[in-house]
Design an enzyme around this catalytic site. Structure first.
Site, PDB file in Angstrom:
ATOM      1  CG  LEU A  51      37.151  52.040  51.376  1.00 19.80           C
ATOM      2  CD1 LEU A  51      37.947  51.841  52.088  1.00 19.80           C
ATOM      3  CD2 LEU A  51      35.815  51.004  51.379  1.00 19.80           C
ATOM      4  CG  ASP A  52      36.631  52.314  47.599  1.00 12.94           C
ATOM      5  OD1 ASP A  52      37.819  51.543  48.125  1.00 12.94           O
ATOM      6  OD2 ASP A  52      35.794  51.717  46.855  1.00 12.94           O
ATOM      7  CD  GLU A  53      36.522  58.791  46.104  1.00  5.27           C
ATOM      8  OE1 GLU A  53      37.333  59.629  45.728  1.00  5.27           O
ATOM      9  OE2 GLU A  53      35.863  58.121  45.399  1.00  5.27           O
TER      10      GLU A  53
END
Lengths: 288, 288, 288, 288
Positions: A231-233
């Site tokens: 997540l967020d990557e």
């Protein structure tokens, strides 16, 4: 007659990526020309880092999409290409996932109705019921699927069922505040867009706006990206920032941040729905 | 040997525009493929308003540029196309015209030396001698050609002679403060870039920054454009703005405005020199 | 008891302007100090062009506003000052005027409910009924006052009656598309905010976005300003722009322009409602 | 005579910070009024988080600065205030520290000479000789103080000696590429400004632009901050970003990044030199 209808002139969008090699553009334009088609607009990009070639073509096909589709099958095999052909302007079947904050949902529904955002909102799904009235106002079905640690697997199964039953093409996490399981993220790879706040420098952990305030940043921003297991990557689609000052409280930062979030998310959804975003490993090619 | 040298692999940039019709991309890619070339990157755009088609291709040609050139001759006639083929990265032979204000000149020379601006500054020409030291510091010849009402024709003749003798491809009016005669503007059409301040709303007449201050604008900007007989009305290449407040005096506005001017001009010169700007009537297509 | 309540500690905002002279800040701070108050935040600005001095103070008054009010009366006379004292955060009684386009209305109502915009929307007034559902969704009364050449005087009379009856403090023209009569503009001077598109250069006459498209501008913008008898020429509160390209059609420009319009209008309304905008002749001082 | 000179009217800038309490503004304005002075412009800010109050005043003092200075002494003790009084527009005695990259140095020297940046460049200090010609062109002394692990202590001692001997008020690290020792950072606390690149998300370790490229960011930025013992973590003065695309190579990112760096650093140096930046713990108050 039906046959004639299918073969009526159509505006199409073709996107493709494949290992770079001579002759790709020629082969694609050959398909179009030999079907009496015309290229309205096109962009190509070869990434010397990954050795991949990317292409987006808006074309007019007087004989409709079928012969183009067929020729692309052959092309795809020959060039080891991933490709997609779609009607220009066709609304993308979309689910918007929300929690309690309505700024992104409101903005997406507004733009869908009034500002030409080419999505068809099949359902709004919330893990809380709070935003049901917003969905209702815009005449969209609202589905509440609560999520707890215990029910997460079940909730994701329900979501996946819905995605399949409704042939959903895009899932927008509009401040959904839940992390998708790695399994679901992989299952829906490339079809889930998330928005999160971004700062210079970045802050890990809880209450990022409070951290940003404590650090005295002069800019706050947001990043829209595809969701991957990490997540967020995931691959970044769009980012933007807004200016803040020493006078802004944490609460002001949250409010300013929401404004950037909704703008960046709407932009990313628009580009995705217009087939302008192509995956390039952990990066994106955006033909905007 | 010379022959082998010419036929060594070359990276080239092709730009073209022509009346839109099916088969243009196919014909261009055919030229490249049949010479064993490869498209690195490309953009196309069809303007439904003017019926013109625009294309920019970065390509690698293992047999050099000669066979491509020859094939394009034929293509150009067949498709009624204006086209240009150039070596990728070749510095464009440029004259920078100045008066007394050095902000744009300093910036261009700095970027040419340190920041990859692909121009070769053949000469700096001033109607005043003030900026000679700046040119000297960067090792560029400075030529003073004063202009009065009486000598204007003569001065322009001298400039034109220089342009021809030195095979100048680009003339940058870096706050030159002189209006080119219609005759010279036409002679050099498409090769002269000017920068001027821009405001919302726009102000006519003398001392525009003072007018902008009196009006209390919150933004000031700059526009870089090709020079046509109608000054300040030529095809726009780039624009940008910066934020100002009630605290800014007219002098502050001038200083802020200069900052925008030099940034916008440098951007326009860069795009032009990379063959990214194509003329589309009174507009431009910028493949950036 | 009532008396005690009025004298409870209050957070107040004081704004004032007056001819510049020594002692203004001292006199104001004297009023605050002698009432045991405290300055939380303040900004002052002296305009050397107009000779006027402007001040905005956020203060805490442990004895409430009454003694401050009384002292300011005296101050106002002595310094020939225009001043205003208000409770911090008190929502400003507002009418939003609309026509058929809902982007600004939707945004203002959304921000009022969710994003801390300190206005109380007493009514939404449209010259067409189209946007009644939007007002209803946010629970605001919608009043349709059609305007034709014949009924304009009557319609304005009705509006003015409403403004007075409801003690309206702010009228927002949220793409109202009607020009207020000079008489009404003067009557409501300083309390009417309008939004209009802005371009570099500016375009007069009909279909400005089509003109901007024909001209090939690279930026489009919006300006929020107070309405004066001279429409589009009132004191500017806020401006912003967004970037467009050769690929954008007139329709795209309209859509992008609406986005800037709603953002700029919301910002202007917010600053006005927080008493951050002071009139300075045909300009504004914005203590943001 | 000397006495008369000192008592001639002066424009002054006063900045101060102290624990917040009632009466600060009143006391300051009392000092000014009782010396027949006048406030031209002023800003105040009370930080409810830290309980500190900040103030910046531009004033005209007909009796010069001496009586103001004396009164501030007393004020400072009474209110436990840190304060500074300076002549408006006085150039700040500055050292610019560089390594091999000249973009920031060139920009600062240009702005100092032509664009009103109020610094007096006493010396340019490089750990390499590369940028000596740039300093020379602008007529500034260039001092080469090489730094190796072994000579670092000695080099810093030499720098500190220079700072003291020349009464240097500001040290600008204009891509100096050396980390100051904690000891020097503390010694010069509040007088050293550094610039570094910033990304969303941030990247640690070597070759940050290559990392940003690999991550496919859409924005790159820069942060100017005061240097503290913890490098890159000192109080932020200014930040900005610029937009990049999938077409930009690492080299392009470096070039774009340098442009943001020089703009942000110049802005920070300007605000600092105009006494607009006040320290607030690990944050700054910027009265711009």
């Amino acid at each position: 007659m039906a046959v004639e209808e299918t073969s009526a002139s159509e505006k199409l969008i073709l996107t493709l990526s494949c290992p770079d090699q001579p002759g790709i553009v020629h082969a694609v334009s050959d398909i179009i020309v030999s079907n009496d088609g015309n290229i309205i607009q096109s962009q190509q990009f070869g990434d010397s880092d990954t050795g991949l070639f990317f292409m987006r073509v808006e074309l007019e096909s007087p004989r409709g999409r079928t012969p183009i589709d067929e020729a692309l099958e052959e092309f795809g095999e020959k060039f080891d290409a991933t490709w997609n052909l779609d009607q220009m302007g066709r609304p993308i079947r979309t689910i918007i996932m929300v929690s309690k904050e309505g700024h992104c949902l409101t903005d997406l529904l507004y733009r869908q109705r009034y500002a030409g955002l080419p999505i068809e909102v099949v359902a709004v799904v919330g893990n809380h019921p709070d935003l049901a009235p917003v969905a209702q106002f815009y005449g969209k079905p609202f589905l509440c699927i609560p999520v707890t640690k215990e029910t997460k697997e079940e909730a994701e199964a329900e979501l996946l069922k819905l995605v399949r039953a409704e042939r959903i093409e895009l899932v927008v996490l509009a401040r959904y505040m839940q992390i998708l399981s790695d399994r679901l993220a992989e299952e829906l790879a490339g079809s889930v867009i998330n928005i999160h706040h971004s700062f210079l420098p970045s802050f890990k952990g809880a209450r990022p706006y409070a951290q940003a305030h404590a650090r005295g940043v002069k800019l706050i921003g947001a990043t829209a990206h595809y969701v991957t297991a990490d997540l967020d990557e995931g691959p970044i689609i769009e980012q933007d920032v807004t200016r803040v000052t020493h006078r802004d409280s944490t609460r002001d930062l949250v409010s300013e941040g929401q404004d950037v979030e909704r703008r960046v998310l709407a932009q990313a959804v628009k580009w995705h729905s217009e087939h302008r975003v192509l995956l390039n490993g952990s990066r994106t090619v955006v033909f905007n």
